[in-house]
Design an enzyme around this catalytic site. Structure first.
Site, mmCIF file in Angstrom:
data_model
loop_
_atom_site.group_PDB
_atom_site.id
_atom_site.type_symbol
_atom_site.label_atom_id
_atom_site.label_comp_id
_atom_site.label_asym_id
_atom_site.label_seq_id
_atom_site.Cartn_x
_atom_site.Cartn_y
_atom_site.Cartn_z
ATOM 1 N N GLY A 182 36.142 23.647 -1.130
ATOM 2 C CA GLY A 182 35.897 22.433 -0.357
ATOM 3 C C GLY A 182 35.924 21.196 -1.226
ATOM 4 O O GLY A 182 36.492 20.163 -0.855
ATOM 5 N N CYS B 198 36.045 23.787 -16.315
ATOM 6 C CA CYS B 198 34.930 24.666 -16.626
ATOM 7 C C CYS B 198 35.071 25.265 -18.005
ATOM 8 O O CYS B 198 34.145 25.836 -18.558
ATOM 9 C CB CYS B 198 34.787 25.744 -15.583
ATOM 10 S SG CYS B 198 36.248 26.708 -15.442
#
Lengths: 398, 398
Positions: free
Chosen positions: B200, B325
């Site tokens: 999302g 990340c």
């Protein structure tokens, strides 16, 4: 319409202060906390403040908290994480038979993968017997999971005693404290646990954030593998606004806990006393004293719990009939089965969970509306008036 | 200060319309969607609307969407979920060597549990060769996971062709489409995939919500066991506001996609052309045409990517040096290693990801500020000016 929302264990509104704390982190401060540049590192710092607040609520060190997306995820991470990390030591796990589905089904999943699982029976109050736990532990047992407080019957387990038995035998001990954190004092050192799950939503943070406390000596295999977020214990970009909200909710919960306990216990006692006085043939389930202060659970003879809930909703009263996530899945609650309650009585299960926002007037309103609703439903019941004992037996074997 | 945020692949602000859609679901409509009463069922309906919008964005059926907490969780669910569900069929998984860490580390986790994993090499553009995939598949292969588009180098893989090879051999095919959904057309039928992950946050929804598309014929073991949320495929109380936001973001993304592609491609082309013209000794990484329209990635010779990023930040320009990340974990990106880029060149990796909100003026600003920054860093470099080839080899074996 007058009414009373008394289903706080299944959901509670996000607190105003919590939402306010979160709002800047949707759009103004949106960066990825893993980024090396200032926008990201500032957010990372705010996450660490939230972690401190969550840790402080349960008397833990911030480095012992891993954020998850829910209490259910924390339970999965604890049980599977320890089982996978310790599989060279052994392949046996123990959980109580009244655990949350996320614990029960994690154990069942492990059974499919060459692990063995023991589901410990409980007594009629839902209590796990420490001696029985000691007997169930084998050399190959790697983890025991027994919840702090049960959502359906409110009973608080003798956690520190159960944990001690595990500690003596080098078995990791996990407790699901989703129902208790924020409702009763929870101190990971006093409880003596290695792992403890909690949920933000239970404290007035938004849905979608939970946490697992872990003792640093515990090795944990991640449930969600990937990047190095959460010190490599839980991958995926952090739910920044959710975590910030969780931190604020934890800080508020810590500050307000003594007052809250006092308030909800008074309301709960008023509710229980009123119901037991005004309604005949009703069983107060769970332990009469060793239970969550804002929790009252009943089984009404000759009544179907869901019917009662719908009739109460017509009066603006919201309650539950067992654990929220099971309500659509199961006709009879496995928890009520495990405490040996008669099946037809278990169908009449109704759970009231009280919050700081509830008032005496709301309790009195329930005490006014509930008895006639019970009477009406019983007048339609074919079994009403028959004599049968409440419990099948005192303790039940599995 | 003037500036340009060009790191949309690592984070993008929540859109105004998205936050507005979410707001009522924090406090006013807070009930648990699993509840049987009206407050809960109304929220359940809204979740289903969001599911339809997410499904529609990728041309799927709403019943084929399971909401997760992130793209990383969706990747874990796909790979472990299929591997555990199909373990009677076999114990071999295949992933490309340039997958997201959540895919690579899911495969490595399975290796610890008696599975075998093959990490497929790629060519210098990052492309997986279908013939090589066909050769890697064994009778015991249960799932293949190859990403749709790579976050670091922007390359779009020949998914439908790779998926067809798997379909012919009864091997489940998963694609991580976190980087592509919302940036390029994604149609699960055209791509011919069994499972597809999306996030999302990549679409302007908040962090903390993702989804997995799955073909109904695919059996999937849950990653998070527990209650029957998400049709038993993902337990834990739903992140209601996050899911509502995801639905709104998906609806907007679908509507705006053609215009967005047109806009970001123009800006990207302007940026690439400008950099290649103004800066010498720079490698445009990834495939020159088969790539995300808003994605430009470079390796600047004799420059350390992080140093470049910090210098650009001083000019208000935000970019990335590899996948978000991993940025703190690794010195040299495994993706750039896999495409065979020289180690010292790979250290100069800089990724620009452009959004609909970016402007031509911002690109021109970058083109003004970047070249002198590169010059300054090179003037400090001991290796600047030496002659070395860009790539170690054309294709690299593992």
């Amino acid at each position: 319409m007058e009414g009373a929302y008394l289903d706080h264990a299944s959901a509670t509104p996000v607190r105003k202060e919590v939402l306010e704390a979160m709002l800047p982190y949707f759009s103004a401060q949106f960066a990825n906390p893993s980024n090396v540049y200032d926008l990201g590192t500032k957010i990372k710092e705010t996450i660490e403040e939230a972690r401190s607040n969550v840790a402080s609520l349960i008397n833990a060190d911030p480095a012992q908290i891993v954020f998850t997306s829910s209490g259910a995820e924390a339970n999965n991470l604890a049980i599977k994480g320890v089982a996978f990390a310790r599989q060279k030591k052994g392949n046996h796990v123990i959980v109580s038979s009244i655990e949350h589905h996320s614990v029960l089904n994690s154990a069942r999943f492990l059974e499919r993968l060459d692990f063995e699982a023991t589901f410990l029976p409980v007594d009629k109050y839902g209590l796990v017997d420490p001696a029985r736990l000691a007997k169930a532990i084998r050399p190959e047992t790697v983890i025991v999971s027994i919840m702090h407080a049960n959502t359906e019957i409110g009973t608080i387990e003798p956690i520190s005693e159960l944990a001690e038995i595990c500690k003596e035998r080098d078995v990791a001990f996990h407790t699901d404290a989703v129902a208790s954190v924020g409702n009763t004092p929870v101190d990971v050192h006093a409880l003596n646990v290695d792992l403890l799950s909690l949920s933000g939503a239970a404290l007035g943070a938004p849905k979608g954030v939970g946490a697992l406390y872990f003792n640093k000596k515990i090795r944990l295999m991640p449930l969600i593998h990937g990047g190095i977020q959460e010190n490599g214990r839980r991958a995926g970009t952090e739910n920044v606004p959710g975590i910030i909200g969780f931190g604020m909710a934890a800080a508020l919960a810590k500050k307000e806990l003594p007052k809250r306990i006092d308030h909800v216990r008074k309301l709960r006692d008023r509710l229980v006393e009123g119901i037991l006085k005004k309604v005949e043939k009703v069983t107060y389930t769970g332990h009469p004293e060793k239970r969550l202060p804002g929790h009252a659970s009943f089984c009404f003879e000759a009544i179907e719990g869901e019917a009662l809930i719908f009739m109460l909703v017509q009066n603006g009263i919201y309650t539950n009939t067992g654990s929220a996530c099971a309500s659509k899945a199961l006709k009879i609650s496995p928890v009520l089965g495990a405490i040996g309650l008669r099946a037809d009585l278990a169908q009449g299960s109704t759970v009231f969970t009280i919050d700081a926002a509830n008032s005496e007037a709301e309790i009195d309103y329930v005490l006014e509306k509930l008895p006639p609703v019970v009477d009406r439903l019983r007048s339609l019941s074919p079994i009403w008036g028959k004599e049968i004992p409440e419990y099948e037996s005192d303790a039940c074997e599995h």
